[in-house]
Design an enzyme around this catalytic site. Structure first.
Site, PDB file in Angstrom:
ATOM      1  N   ALA A  68       0.749  -1.194   0.064  1.00 22.18           N
ATOM      2  CA  ALA A  68       0.024  -0.113   0.036  1.00 22.18           C
ATOM      3  C   ALA A  68       0.941   1.204  -0.104  1.00 22.18           C
ATOM      4  O   ALA A  68       2.185   1.130   0.520  1.00 22.18           O
ATOM      5  CB  ALA A  68      -0.940  -0.065   1.173  1.00 22.18           C
ATOM      6  N   GLY A 113       0.716  -5.278   1.033  1.00 21.46           N
ATOM      7  CA  GLY A 113      -0.560  -5.128  -0.159  1.00 21.46           C
ATOM      8  C   GLY A 113      -0.160  -5.701  -1.536  1.00 21.46           C
ATOM      9  O   GLY A 113      -1.133  -6.150  -2.326  1.00 21.46           O
ATOM     10  N   GLU A 116      -0.415  -9.423  -0.902  1.00 15.67           N
ATOM     11  CA  GLU A 116      -1.863  -9.602  -0.929  1.00 15.67           C
ATOM     12  C   GLU A 116      -2.755  -9.625  -2.063  1.00 15.67           C
ATOM     13  O   GLU A 116      -3.367 -10.522  -2.304  1.00 15.67           O
ATOM     14  CB  GLU A 116      -2.261  -8.648   0.079  1.00 15.67           C
ATOM     15  CG  GLU A 116      -1.888  -9.099   1.485  1.00 15.67           C
ATOM     16  CD  GLU A 116      -2.313  -7.950   2.822  1.00 15.67           C
ATOM     17  OE1 GLU A 116      -1.798  -6.776   2.059  1.00 15.67           O
ATOM     18  OE2 GLU A 116      -2.928  -8.043   3.700  1.00 15.67           O
ATOM     19  N   GLU A 136       4.273  -5.753   7.493  1.00 12.96           N
ATOM     20  CA  GLU A 136       3.390  -4.835   8.180  1.00 12.96           C
ATOM     21  C   GLU A 136       3.751  -4.476   9.550  1.00 12.96           C
ATOM     22  O   GLU A 136       3.666  -3.462  10.142  1.00 12.96           O
ATOM     23  CB  GLU A 136       1.898  -5.063   8.206  1.00 12.96           C
ATOM     24  CG  GLU A 136       1.371  -4.810   6.655  1.00 12.96           C
ATOM     25  CD  GLU A 136       1.581  -6.179   5.948  1.00 12.96           C
ATOM     26  OE1 GLU A 136       2.320  -6.970   6.173  1.00 12.96           O
ATOM     27  OE2 GLU A 136       0.815  -6.191   4.735  1.00 12.96           O
TER      28      GLU A 136
END
Ligand code: COA
Length: 262
Positions: A68, A113, A116, A136
């Site tokens: 992200a 992300g 993911e 994270e």
């Protein structure tokens, strides 16, 4: 075909290719990019006849998606954090539930992300230089775009937990050993060839059967649905199609089936 600022969309003969295009940020996913991928997939589902696969990749040689966009984290607080997470979940669930196989072509970094996103795709084809991590905890966070669930589904709790707790970055060869990726190829070109080889295989199958395999497999992870019942329902749905009649007839006539997706 490209009305987007953060992604390139290539509509090819029989497949779609979405290339995340923020190379200066190592293709980090900001909210606009998430929105753009979502609307591109919605458009695809409205007019998907004749397309047998979707490829998601990152531009450049260095990164698939480096997570992200951390610069947007300064805007996230207790009040809006759930919505922030949900936007990612919505997109990744959409990917997982697409009617054609979605393949992540992963070169370079697939972090947070990005890892993911690759996991939300149905298949993952990596290059030798791909690296994977859920980092994270380094940021005081947990994976928030489905990682705590999909990493465990894909590689199991033992190694999945270790990776998320340690934030360790793993190579593509380790990812292959763990079953996180389907194949590892030398470079992006060879990885693309492999992706196209797979889509060419899917192209020769019944699109309805392909869609229903995806649905039935996904139902395994849906707590509200009995996967075995779902399988019976989807099998029965296939039996009511011309593709099924054609498949059986082609076998008997010793020829290749000509599926029309109806
Ligand atoms: N969000 C926003 N920007 C990012 C980013 C991210 N997730 N990852 C990298 N970038 C940006 C960097 O800030 C840098 O921008 P700048 O040139 O304006 O300074 C640019 O991309 C290049 O990254 P850089 O760190 O200089 O490259 P590197 O090769 O030294 O390191 C990484 C690459 C991927 C190891 C490192 O950038 C990194 O750790 N990124 C964060 C990964 C992460 O934690 N992702 C999960 C987020 S939940």
């Amino acid at each position: 075909m490209n009305n987007y600022n953060n992604i390139n969309v290539y509509k090819k003969d029989f497949y779609f290719h979405i290339e995340i295009n923020r190379p200066k940020q190592l293709n980090a996913l900001n909210q606009d990019t998430i929105k753009e991928i979502g609307s591109c997939l919605n458009a695809f589902e409205k007019n998907n006849k004749g397309y047998f696969g979707i490829i998601i990749s990152g531009s450049g040689e260095k990164s698939f998606v480096a997570g992200a966009d951390i610069t947007e984290f300064t805007l996230v607080n207790k009040k809006n954090s759930k919505k922030f997470c949900q936007k990612g979940h919505e997109l990744y669930n959409k990917i997982e539930n697409m009617s054609v196989p979605v393949i992540a072509l992963v070169n370079g970094y697939a972090l947070g992300g990005g890892c993911e996103l690759a996991m939300a795709c149905h298949l993952r084809i990596a290059t030798k230089n791909a690296t994977f991590s859920q980092p994270e905890v380094n940021l005081g966070l947990i994976p928030g775009y489905g990682g705590t669930q999909r990493l465990i589904q894909i590689i199991g709790k033992t190694k999945g937990l270790e990776l998320m707790l340690s934030a360790e970055m793993i190579s593509s060869s380790i990812a292959l050993d763990l079953g996180l990726v389907n194949y590892v190829l030398e470079d992006k070109k060879q990885a693309m060839d492999k992706v196209l080889e797979l889509i060419n295989i899917f192209k020769r199958k019944s699109p309805i059967a392909i869609k229903n395999v995806i649905k039935s497999v996904n139902s395994f992870y849906d707590n509200d649905v009995n996967g075995f019942d779902k399988e019976i329902e989807l099998f029965s749905e296939c039996c009511d199609t011309n593709d099924f009649k054609e498949g059986a007839l082609a076998f008997i006539e010793k020829r290749c089936p000509n599926f029309k997706g109806d």
